[in-house]
Design a protein around this motif. Structure first.
Motif, PDB file in Angstrom:
ATOM      1  N   ALA A  85      54.843  47.034   4.117  1.00 14.00           N
ATOM      2  CA  ALA A  85      55.377  47.674   2.904  1.00 14.00           C
ATOM      3  C   ALA A  85      54.157  48.117   2.001  1.00 14.00           C
ATOM      4  O   ALA A  85      54.228  49.202   1.350  1.00 14.00           O
ATOM      5  CB  ALA A  85      56.349  46.818   2.140  1.00 14.00           C
ATOM      6  N   ALA A  86      53.116  47.194   1.813  1.00 18.02           N
ATOM      7  CA  ALA A  86      52.049  47.676   1.067  1.00 18.02           C
ATOM      8  C   ALA A  86      51.447  48.667   1.346  1.00 18.02           C
ATOM      9  O   ALA A  86      50.836  49.847   0.628  1.00 18.02           O
ATOM     10  CB  ALA A  86      51.064  46.395   0.769  1.00 18.02           C
TER      11      ALA A  86
ATOM     12  N   ASP B 174      55.629  57.755  -4.250  1.00 18.79           N
ATOM     13  CA  ASP B 174      56.655  58.525  -4.986  1.00 18.79           C
ATOM     14  C   ASP B 174      57.918  57.687  -4.247  1.00 18.79           C
ATOM     15  O   ASP B 174      59.211  57.781  -4.525  1.00 18.79           O
ATOM     16  CB  ASP B 174      56.683  59.819  -4.714  1.00 18.79           C
ATOM     17  N   GLN B 175      57.807  57.172  -2.960  1.00 14.15           N
ATOM     18  CA  GLN B 175      58.871  56.355  -2.094  1.00 14.15           C
ATOM     19  C   GLN B 175      58.521  55.114  -2.233  1.00 14.15           C
ATOM     20  O   GLN B 175      59.327  54.270  -1.358  1.00 14.15           O
ATOM     21  CB  GLN B 175      58.744  56.936  -0.532  1.00 14.15           C
ATOM     22  N   ALA B 176      57.852  54.397  -3.054  1.00 12.22           N
ATOM     23  CA  ALA B 176      57.692  53.053  -2.995  1.00 12.22           C
ATOM     24  C   ALA B 176      59.041  52.043  -3.074  1.00 12.22           C
ATOM     25  O   ALA B 176      58.904  51.041  -2.379  1.00 12.22           O
ATOM     26  CB  ALA B 176      56.876  52.503  -4.186  1.00 12.22           C
ATOM     27  N   ALA B 177      59.824  52.383  -3.987  1.00  8.80           N
ATOM     28  CA  ALA B 177      61.211  51.751  -4.041  1.00  8.80           C
ATOM     29  C   ALA B 177      61.816  51.689  -2.632  1.00  8.80           C
ATOM     30  O   ALA B 177      62.354  50.766  -2.261  1.00  8.80           O
ATOM     31  CB  ALA B 177      62.030  52.354  -5.212  1.00  8.80           C
TER      32      ALA B 177
ATOM     33  N   GLU C 284      60.535  38.687  -1.622  1.00  9.31           N
ATOM     34  CA  GLU C 284      59.820  38.507  -2.709  1.00  9.31           C
ATOM     35  C   GLU C 284      58.286  38.918  -2.292  1.00  9.31           C
ATOM     36  O   GLU C 284      57.445  39.480  -3.230  1.00  9.31           O
ATOM     37  CB  GLU C 284      59.908  37.044  -3.299  1.00  9.31           C
ATOM     38  N   GLU C 285      58.003  38.506  -1.094  1.00 12.75           N
ATOM     39  CA  GLU C 285      56.643  38.717  -0.610  1.00 12.75           C
ATOM     40  C   GLU C 285      56.409  39.950  -0.617  1.00 12.75           C
ATOM     41  O   GLU C 285      55.208  40.705  -1.082  1.00 12.75           O
ATOM     42  CB  GLU C 285      56.327  38.018   0.581  1.00 12.75           C
ATOM     43  N   GLU C 286      57.184  40.908  -0.341  1.00 13.24           N
ATOM     44  CA  GLU C 286      57.141  42.272   0.151  1.00 13.24           C
ATOM     45  C   GLU C 286      56.979  42.989  -1.338  1.00 13.24           C
ATOM     46  O   GLU C 286      56.082  43.942  -1.723  1.00 13.24           O
ATOM     47  CB  GLU C 286      58.636  43.029   0.401  1.00 13.24           C
TER      48      GLU C 286
ATOM     49  N   PRO D 265      50.386  49.191  -8.580  1.00 16.73           N
ATOM     50  CA  PRO D 265      50.731  48.487  -9.688  1.00 16.73           C
ATOM     51  C   PRO D 265      51.781  49.237 -10.818  1.00 16.73           C
ATOM     52  O   PRO D 265      52.777  48.636 -11.158  1.00 16.73           O
ATOM     53  CB  PRO D 265      49.728  48.169 -10.470  1.00 16.73           C
ATOM     54  N   GLU D 266      51.777  50.481 -10.655  1.00 12.02           N
ATOM     55  CA  GLU D 266      52.617  51.487 -11.571  1.00 12.02           C
ATOM     56  C   GLU D 266      53.934  51.359 -11.285  1.00 12.02           C
ATOM     57  O   GLU D 266      55.011  51.635 -11.853  1.00 12.02           O
ATOM     58  CB  GLU D 266      51.981  52.647 -11.763  1.00 12.02           C
ATOM     59  N   SER D 267      54.281  51.089  -9.967  1.00 14.04           N
ATOM     60  CA  SER D 267      55.630  51.273  -9.437  1.00 14.04           C
ATOM     61  C   SER D 267      56.313  49.570  -9.263  1.00 14.04           C
ATOM     62  O   SER D 267      57.392  49.301  -8.812  1.00 14.04           O
ATOM     63  CB  SER D 267      55.831  51.615  -8.053  1.00 14.04           C
ATOM     64  N   ALA D 268      55.695  48.489  -9.899  1.00 10.99           N
ATOM     65  CA  ALA D 268      56.029  47.276  -9.634  1.00 10.99           C
ATOM     66  C   ALA D 268      57.345  46.655 -10.010  1.00 10.99           C
ATOM     67  O   ALA D 268      58.241  46.346  -9.485  1.00 10.99           O
ATOM     68  CB  ALA D 268      54.950  46.283 -10.078  1.00 10.99           C
ATOM     69  N   GLU D 269      57.516  47.236 -11.117  1.00 11.56           N
ATOM     70  CA  GLU D 269      58.794  46.999 -11.934  1.00 11.56           C
ATOM     71  C   GLU D 269      59.969  47.757 -11.404  1.00 11.56           C
ATOM     72  O   GLU D 269      61.169  47.099 -10.994  1.00 11.56           O
ATOM     73  CB  GLU D 269      58.622  47.090 -13.164  1.00 11.56           C
ATOM     74  N   ARG D 270      59.675  48.854 -10.928  1.00 12.03           N
ATOM     75  CA  ARG D 270      60.856  49.820 -10.180  1.00 12.03           C
ATOM     76  C   ARG D 270      61.173  49.098  -8.940  1.00 12.03           C
ATOM     77  O   ARG D 270      62.418  49.076  -8.370  1.00 12.03           O
ATOM     78  CB  ARG D 270      60.280  51.059 -10.270  1.00 12.03           C
ATOM     79  N   VAL D 271      60.014  48.882  -8.220  1.00  7.41           N
ATOM     80  CA  VAL D 271      60.219  48.354  -6.955  1.00  7.41           C
ATOM     81  C   VAL D 271      61.135  47.176  -6.977  1.00  7.41           C
ATOM     82  O   VAL D 271      62.088  46.715  -6.083  1.00  7.41           O
ATOM     83  CB  VAL D 271      59.056  48.288  -5.962  1.00  7.41           C
ATOM     84  N   ALA D 272      60.617  46.129  -7.965  1.00  9.11           N
ATOM     85  CA  ALA D 272      61.166  44.756  -7.818  1.00  9.11           C
ATOM     86  C   ALA D 272      62.904  44.900  -8.017  1.00  9.11           C
ATOM     87  O   ALA D 272      63.528  44.065  -7.409  1.00  9.11           O
ATOM     88  CB  ALA D 272      60.515  43.792  -8.804  1.00  9.11           C
ATOM     89  N   ARG D 273      63.039  45.768  -8.985  1.00 12.97           N
ATOM     90  CA  ARG D 273      64.619  45.932  -9.512  1.00 12.97           C
ATOM     91  C   ARG D 273      65.282  46.533  -8.360  1.00 12.97           C
ATOM     92  O   ARG D 273      66.386  46.332  -7.973  1.00 12.97           O
ATOM     93  CB  ARG D 273      64.481  46.774 -10.783  1.00 12.97           C
ATOM     94  N   ALA D 274      64.527  47.413  -7.485  1.00 17.37           N
ATOM     95  CA  ALA D 274      65.351  48.071  -6.410  1.00 17.37           C
ATOM     96  C   ALA D 274      65.517  47.075  -5.207  1.00 17.37           C
ATOM     97  O   ALA D 274      66.656  47.081  -4.440  1.00 17.37           O
ATOM     98  CB  ALA D 274      64.566  49.354  -5.685  1.00 17.37           C
TER      99      ALA D 274
END
Length: 233
Positions: A93-94, A102-105, A120-122, A131-140
Motif C-alpha cells: 500500500a505504501a 491521487d489514488q491513496a485512499a 491500521e498498519e496499512e 503524509p499529505e493524504s494521511a488523514e483522508r486515507v485513515a478516514r477512508a
C-alpha cells in the motif's frame, strides 16, 4: 516468457536482502510484456510463486512496475497482490500510494479489504509514504472497515434464522417442561415467568370449577318509621 516466470518464481536472495538487479529486471520485463487488462492477475501470479521469504520484496517490485506501466491499474493491482500475500499489505500500500498519491485512499481500502487485520498498519504505512493524504486515507479505511463489519453482521442473521428453522430443538425455549423440571411442588401451574407465552409451551391446565355459593336467606323487612310531626307555626 516461461524463463522469465521461472526467474521471478525463484527470487532467492537471502532474507533481509533486497532483490538483485537481475530479479528486478525480470519482474519489470514480465509486467511490461503483460496486457494491461492482465496486470492484476499477472502481479498476483508472480507474488504467489515467489519464495515466502521474498514475497514482500517481490510484491513491492511488482506493484511499482505495474503502476509505472499503467497508473490506472493501481487499485486493482494492489488488491490482487495483497490477496496473494496478505502480510505484504502495508509495504504494498505504501509503495503504491507513493507512485499514485491521487489514488491513496482507494489503494488503502483495496489493501484493507484483503488484509483487514492489518488495516491500521496499512494506514500508518501510507501516511509515512504520503503524509499529505494521511488523514483522508485513515478516514477512508476506517469507513470501509465499518461497512464490511455491518455487512458481515447482516449476512450472519439469515444464517442464524435458517439454523433455527432446520434444527428447532436447539432452542431450549421450545422445549415443554417435564415432570422433573417443575420447581413449584405439585402445582399443575408453573411459577416461572419465562414459561408463559413461550413458543411451544403446553396449554395451561383448566382451572377447577369454583364451588357454588349457598343462597343467602332473605333479610327481614326494615321497620317503617312514623311520619315526623308537623313543625309548629
Amino acid at each position: 516468457m516461461t524463463g522469465l516466470l521461472a526467474i521471478a518464481a525463484c527470487l532467492a536472495a537471502p532474507a533481509g536482502r533486497a532483490l538483485t538487479d537481475t530479479e528486478l529486471a525480470a519482474i519489470r520485463k514480465i509486467i511490461s510484456d503483460a496486457p494491461s487488462a492482465e496486470l492484476p492477475l499477472k502481479s498476483a501470479e508472480i507474488v504467489a510463486k515467489a519464495r515466502q521469504s521474498e514475497k514482500e520484496a517481490t510484491a513491492v517490485a511488482v506493484v511499482r512496475a505495474a503502476i509505472t506501466k499503467r497508473p490506472a491499474s493501481a487499485v486493482s493491482v494492489v488488491g490482487s497482490t495483497v490477496k496473494a500475500a496478505p502480510f505484504t499489505a502495508p509495504a504494498v500500500a505504501a509503495a503504491a500510494a507513493k507512485l499514485a498519491p491521487d489514488q491513496a485512499a482507494d489503494i488503502g481500502i483495496a489493501a484493507a479489504l484483503q488484509a483487514p487485520e492489518l488495516a491500521e498498519e496499512e494506514s500508518a504505512a501510507i501516511a509515512e509514504a504520503n503524509p499529505e493524504s494521511a488523514e483522508r486515507v485513515a478516514r477512508a479505511i476506517h469507513s470501509a472497515m465499518l461497512k464490511t463489519r455491518r455487512a458481515e453482521v447482516r449476512s450472519a442473521e439469515p444464517e442464524t434464522n435458517r439454523s433455527e428453522a432446520e434444527h428447532p430443538g436447539s432452542d431450549k425455549r421450545l422445549e415443554p417442561n417435564g415432570p422433573d423440571d417443575r420447581d413449584d411442588s405439585d402445582s399443575p401451574f408453573s411459577a416461572r415467568l419465562n414459561d408463559y407465552g413461550s413458543p411451544g409451551h403446553n396449554p395451561h391446565p383448566v382451572h377447577p370449577v369454583h364451588p357454588v355459593h349457598p343462597v343467602h336467606p332473605p333479610h327481614a323487612p326494615l321497620p317503617v318509621h312514623p311520619p315526623h310531626p308537623p313543625l309548629g307555626e
